[in-house]
Design a protein around this motif. Structure first.
Motif, PDB file in Angstrom:
ATOM      1  N   GLY B 196       0.874  -1.041  -0.087  1.00 15.27           N
ATOM      2  CA  GLY B 196       0.143   0.254  -0.190  1.00 15.27           C
ATOM      3  C   GLY B 196       0.698   1.234  -0.004  1.00 15.27           C
ATOM      4  N   TYR B 197       1.959   1.253   0.822  1.00 12.97           N
ATOM      5  CA  TYR B 197       2.787   2.301   0.901  1.00 12.97           C
ATOM      6  C   TYR B 197       3.486   2.675  -0.266  1.00 12.97           C
ATOM      7  CZ  TYR B 197       1.755   2.538   6.057  1.00 12.97           C
ATOM      8  OH  TYR B 197       1.323   2.537   7.156  1.00 12.97           O
ATOM      9  N   PHE B 198       3.927   1.503  -1.136  1.00 18.36           N
ATOM     10  CA  PHE B 198       4.720   1.529  -2.196  1.00 18.36           C
ATOM     11  C   PHE B 198       3.873   2.361  -3.365  1.00 18.36           C
ATOM     12  CE2 PHE B 198       5.660  -0.746  -6.515  1.00 18.36           C
ATOM     13  CZ  PHE B 198       7.108  -0.088  -6.421  1.00 18.36           C
ATOM     14  N   VAL B 199       2.760   1.789  -3.755  1.00 15.59           N
ATOM     15  CA  VAL B 199       1.627   2.464  -4.316  1.00 15.59           C
ATOM     16  C   VAL B 199       1.257   3.968  -4.111  1.00 15.59           C
ATOM     17  CG1 VAL B 199      -0.609   2.184  -5.307  1.00 15.59           C
ATOM     18  CG2 VAL B 199       0.991   0.128  -5.254  1.00 15.59           C
ATOM     19  N   LYS B 200       1.303   4.035  -2.794  1.00 17.44           N
ATOM     20  CA  LYS B 200       0.886   5.439  -2.450  1.00 17.44           C
ATOM     21  C   LYS B 200       2.054   6.402  -2.707  1.00 17.44           C
ATOM     22  CE  LYS B 200      -1.856   5.450   1.924  1.00 17.44           C
ATOM     23  NZ  LYS B 200      -1.907   5.371   3.107  1.00 17.44           N
ATOM     24  N   GLU B 201       3.257   6.071  -2.510  1.00 17.56           N
ATOM     25  CA  GLU B 201       4.477   6.788  -2.793  1.00 17.56           C
ATOM     26  C   GLU B 201       4.627   7.069  -4.528  1.00 17.56           C
ATOM     27  OE1 GLU B 201       6.539   8.166  -0.991  1.00 17.56           O
ATOM     28  OE2 GLU B 201       7.809   8.819  -2.560  1.00 17.56           O
ATOM     29  N   ALA B 202       4.082   6.008  -5.234  1.00 22.49           N
ATOM     30  CA  ALA B 202       4.067   6.159  -6.552  1.00 22.49           C
ATOM     31  C   ALA B 202       3.031   7.264  -6.917  1.00 22.49           C
ATOM     32  CB  ALA B 202       3.609   4.891  -7.201  1.00 22.49           C
ATOM     33  N   GLU B 203       1.628   7.202  -6.374  1.00 21.43           N
ATOM     34  CA  GLU B 203       0.733   8.254  -6.622  1.00 21.43           C
ATOM     35  C   GLU B 203       1.169   9.758  -6.263  1.00 21.43           C
ATOM     36  OE1 GLU B 203      -3.147   5.183  -5.953  1.00 21.43           O
ATOM     37  OE2 GLU B 203      -2.220   6.651  -4.364  1.00 21.43           O
ATOM     38  N   LYS B 204       1.889   9.765  -5.005  1.00 17.81           N
ATOM     39  CA  LYS B 204       2.437  11.055  -4.517  1.00 17.81           C
ATOM     40  C   LYS B 204       3.221  11.677  -5.597  1.00 17.81           C
ATOM     41  CE  LYS B 204       5.076  12.074  -1.273  1.00 17.81           C
ATOM     42  NZ  LYS B 204       5.857  11.375   0.227  1.00 17.81           N
ATOM     43  N   ARG B 205       4.126  10.981  -6.111  1.00 15.62           N
ATOM     44  CA  ARG B 205       5.021  11.411  -6.810  1.00 15.62           C
ATOM     45  C   ARG B 205       4.503  11.848  -8.264  1.00 15.62           C
ATOM     46  NH1 ARG B 205      10.839   7.784  -6.149  1.00 15.62           N
ATOM     47  NH2 ARG B 205      10.492   8.173  -3.840  1.00 15.62           N
ATOM     48  N   LEU B 206       3.371  11.136  -8.834  1.00 14.94           N
ATOM     49  CA  LEU B 206       2.904  11.243 -10.085  1.00 14.94           C
ATOM     50  C   LEU B 206       2.031  12.508 -10.070  1.00 14.94           C
ATOM     51  CD1 LEU B 206       1.833   8.151 -11.362  1.00 14.94           C
ATOM     52  CD2 LEU B 206       3.459   9.232 -12.237  1.00 14.94           C
ATOM     53  N   LYS B 207       1.365  12.770  -8.645  1.00 15.26           N
ATOM     54  CA  LYS B 207       0.498  13.927  -8.416  1.00 15.26           C
ATOM     55  C   LYS B 207       1.529  15.304  -8.415  1.00 15.26           C
ATOM     56  CE  LYS B 207      -3.612  12.215  -6.203  1.00 15.26           C
ATOM     57  NZ  LYS B 207      -3.884  11.719  -5.100  1.00 15.26           N
ATOM     58  N   SER B 208       2.796  14.904  -7.982  1.00 17.58           N
ATOM     59  CA  SER B 208       3.757  16.191  -7.650  1.00 17.58           C
ATOM     60  C   SER B 208       4.045  16.564  -9.152  1.00 17.58           C
ATOM     61  CB  SER B 208       4.689  16.014  -6.634  1.00 17.58           C
ATOM     62  OG  SER B 208       5.799  15.280  -7.525  1.00 17.58           O
ATOM     63  N   GLY B 209       3.913  15.820 -10.282  1.00 19.65           N
ATOM     64  CA  GLY B 209       4.073  16.313 -11.693  1.00 19.65           C
ATOM     65  C   GLY B 209       5.272  15.652 -12.157  1.00 19.65           C
ATOM     66  N   GLN B 210       5.656  14.499 -11.419  1.00 20.51           N
ATOM     67  CA  GLN B 210       6.568  13.732 -12.179  1.00 20.51           C
ATOM     68  C   GLN B 210       6.194  12.950 -13.358  1.00 20.51           C
ATOM     69  OE1 GLN B 210       9.362  11.441  -9.574  1.00 20.51           O
ATOM     70  NE2 GLN B 210       9.028  12.864  -8.024  1.00 20.51           N
ATOM     71  N   THR B 211       6.817  12.792 -14.369  1.00 22.60           N
ATOM     72  CA  THR B 211       6.567  12.163 -15.403  1.00 22.60           C
ATOM     73  C   THR B 211       6.809  10.776 -15.564  1.00 22.60           C
ATOM     74  OG1 THR B 211       8.118  13.072 -16.744  1.00 22.60           O
ATOM     75  CG2 THR B 211       6.154  14.278 -16.935  1.00 22.60           C
ATOM     76  N   SER B 212       5.827   9.941 -16.170  1.00 21.94           N
ATOM     77  CA  SER B 212       6.067   8.484 -16.207  1.00 21.94           C
ATOM     78  C   SER B 212       5.050   7.983 -17.354  1.00 21.94           C
ATOM     79  CB  SER B 212       5.617   7.799 -15.047  1.00 21.94           C
ATOM     80  OG  SER B 212       5.611   6.457 -15.064  1.00 21.94           O
ATOM     81  N   VAL B 213       5.500   6.733 -18.025  1.00 20.17           N
ATOM     82  CA  VAL B 213       4.640   6.092 -18.789  1.00 20.17           C
ATOM     83  C   VAL B 213       3.282   5.771 -18.191  1.00 20.17           C
ATOM     84  CG1 VAL B 213       6.345   5.185 -20.542  1.00 20.17           C
ATOM     85  CG2 VAL B 213       5.667   3.929 -18.320  1.00 20.17           C
ATOM     86  N   LEU B 214       3.400   5.491 -16.650  1.00 22.96           N
ATOM     87  CA  LEU B 214       2.253   5.123 -15.775  1.00 22.96           C
ATOM     88  C   LEU B 214       1.246   6.251 -15.869  1.00 22.96           C
ATOM     89  CD1 LEU B 214       4.410   3.677 -12.972  1.00 22.96           C
ATOM     90  CD2 LEU B 214       2.872   2.336 -14.295  1.00 22.96           C
ATOM     91  N   SER B 215       1.518   7.432 -16.167  1.00 23.93           N
ATOM     92  CA  SER B 215       0.478   8.500 -15.748  1.00 23.93           C
ATOM     93  C   SER B 215      -0.280   8.530 -17.183  1.00 23.93           C
ATOM     94  CB  SER B 215       0.997   9.883 -15.624  1.00 23.93           C
ATOM     95  OG  SER B 215       2.393  10.049 -16.196  1.00 23.93           O
TER      96      SER B 215
END
Lengths: 319, 319
Positions: B196-215
């Motif tokens: 859960g924490y791992f996924v939450k950290e990914a979400e947090k980073r994506l929301k902060s504007g980091q770019t990824s194929v995931l977004s």
């Protein structure tokens, strides 16, 4: 039967080598010592062996006067040791000891059974056999000094790990972004509760303008002085001990959650200040550790004081 | 001789109870299972015992067809257990099990020797007997799932500690000011590498504007999706795994410095992503742990996959 037995403990320290005749009841019956350095240089390995042999001969005579049978010699060594072979890998602070089969050398020379272990393990074993860990089978011992050393007793036996390098408790990380440690890592327990760091933290806080009787007192800032001030009610000093207890509790909670020991024993200078450390430490541990682990462990000060090194080394002949 | 033997493993999980007939060579010869919940409620303890008995009867018949002698039944229990008495204290997520003498109840009912341990210890034991820890005597096993569980094998035996609550490895603190943990403490390993924490950290980073194929990919953000992206070269995902490896390495360095194991085995979902985790993890561990401890330990993925729970429980009958 056991009353007429004794063993010899040799504690190789940074400034002196202490040798003691220790009765099977744990009392030091006679002492000897020589400096680790002499004439500006370390004793050579050969000098060390000669001086230890001479001391053991003197203690043998005293033992015979006291009608004690010496069962062997135990060595607390300041570095990593293959405990099964009694083989010294090296001493980080004393040159000339690389790859020394110390046990077999001593047994030949002294005509007595010998046991070699590192000094932190020997201290822990001393507490188990004669000190605050008597009758308890699962124990973690921490020595809070310049560095933070440790020993672990599991199921009534010293635990050494696969390559005899277990129990480096000072290097359990409690803050992954914490201060740099001499070991190359960051945020090791030692960087929060080692003597030097403790005093440095006090200095930092005083410089930042916090007020304390210590700033007015002059004199050298030492853990002992800060403990005295805390006992006298100085809020600055009380707070510093509480914060130190909090760091230590983080590490003890980790150890309790991993090893679930019945007792945690704290030795060394910092641990000799009674309730100003142990009070906040026990409260913080109760909050941080798992309930079962927290309830099943008692945190107590070491029972062996000045003679702990020699008594611990002598205790290696037991068990 | 051993080839005609088998044991039964029972893995009590949050959604289902799995029962397997496991050969002495570690192969699952037959399977059975029933849901932990049914009709919106948990199976009662009595229902559980009835359903397990029925499953064991079916597996006994299969064993006899296969000419296998069943030597006993092992249970992996989702909660704290007095391993010596086979006594369940309670299950945090399944009501109705408080203070159950499970071993003696099962032995009477099934007419077979029974062993009970907690599920994390059973998994670790399975790896020791049949998996990535074969032939190795000092092992730490971590299971990286929703929570982080663990088991410790010392000198070829499961280590349980004074009150059977050792090996709570997910609750080794790696950052004393870190995120709040469900256990009440802060900065436990679990708060950095639990699913859960791992996924939450990914979400947090994506929301902060980091770019990824995931977004751009849409779909649900899962450890598996992030692993796939990392394997495909997505810098964001590679970085997230590296940072997770760094956190995990901090805990493993602590464990290596304290326990000096010969092997560390990682199981669970997060550990099934090969080199994107194990590469940076091994590099970070080599930097963080003491040299002797780091050199003497191999960090490897668990060998037992889907059947690990049942095989581990069945392995409890060995040793």
């Amino acid at each position: 039967m056991i009353k007429n037995k004794a063993s010899i403990g040799v504690d190789i320290g940074g400034t002196s080598v202490k040798i003691g005749l220790v009765g099977a009841e744990g009392k030091v019956l006679a002492r000897d010592s020589f400096p680790t350095h002499e004439g500006g240089r370390h004793q050579s390995r050969e000098d060390f062996l000669r001086l230890v042999s001479a001391a053991v001969d003197r203690l043998k005579k005293i033992a015979s006067q006291k009608k004690r049978v010496i069962v062997g010699v135990g060595i607390g060594a300041p570095g990593p040791v293959d405990v099964e072979r009694g083989f010294v890998y090296f001493f980080p602070n004393i040159p000339g000891w690389k790859n020394t089969p110390l046990k077999s050398i001593l047994e030949k020379r002294l005509k007595l059974p010998a046991r070699v272990d590192n000094d932190a393990s020997a201290l822990a074993w001393g507490e188990f056999v004669f000190g605050a860990g008597r009758g308890v089978k699962n124990i973690v011992v921490l020595t809070l000094g310049t560095g933070v050393g440790g020993g672990i007793i599991l199921d009534g036996k010293l635990f050494h790990g696969h390559a005899f390098s277990a129990a480096e408790i000072g290097h359990l990380v409690i803050h992954e972004n914490g201060p740099e440690c001499a070991c190359g890592n960051r945020g090791c327990l030692e960087t929060f509760v080692g003597n030097g760091y403790f005093v440095k933290e006090a200095e930092k806080r005083l410089k930042s303008g916090q007020t304390s009787v210590l700033s007015r007192a002059g004199g050298k800032l030492t853990p002992h002085a800060i403990a005295k001030a805390a006992h006298a009610g100085d809020p600055f000093s009380i707070r510093l001990w509480e914060d130190t207890a909090e760091h230590l509790a983080t590490a003890l909670a980790g150890l309790a959650n991993i090893l679930n020991p019945e007792r945690i024993i704290l030795g060394g200078g910092l641990a000799q200040n009674g309730i100003i450390l142990f009070g906040p430490l026990r409260r913080a541990l109760a909050k941080k550790a798992f309930p079962i682990a927290a309830r099943s462990v008692k945190v107590v000060p070491a029972a062996l004081k000045l003679d702990a090194g020699v008594v611990g080394a002598a205790a290696l002949l037991r068990g």
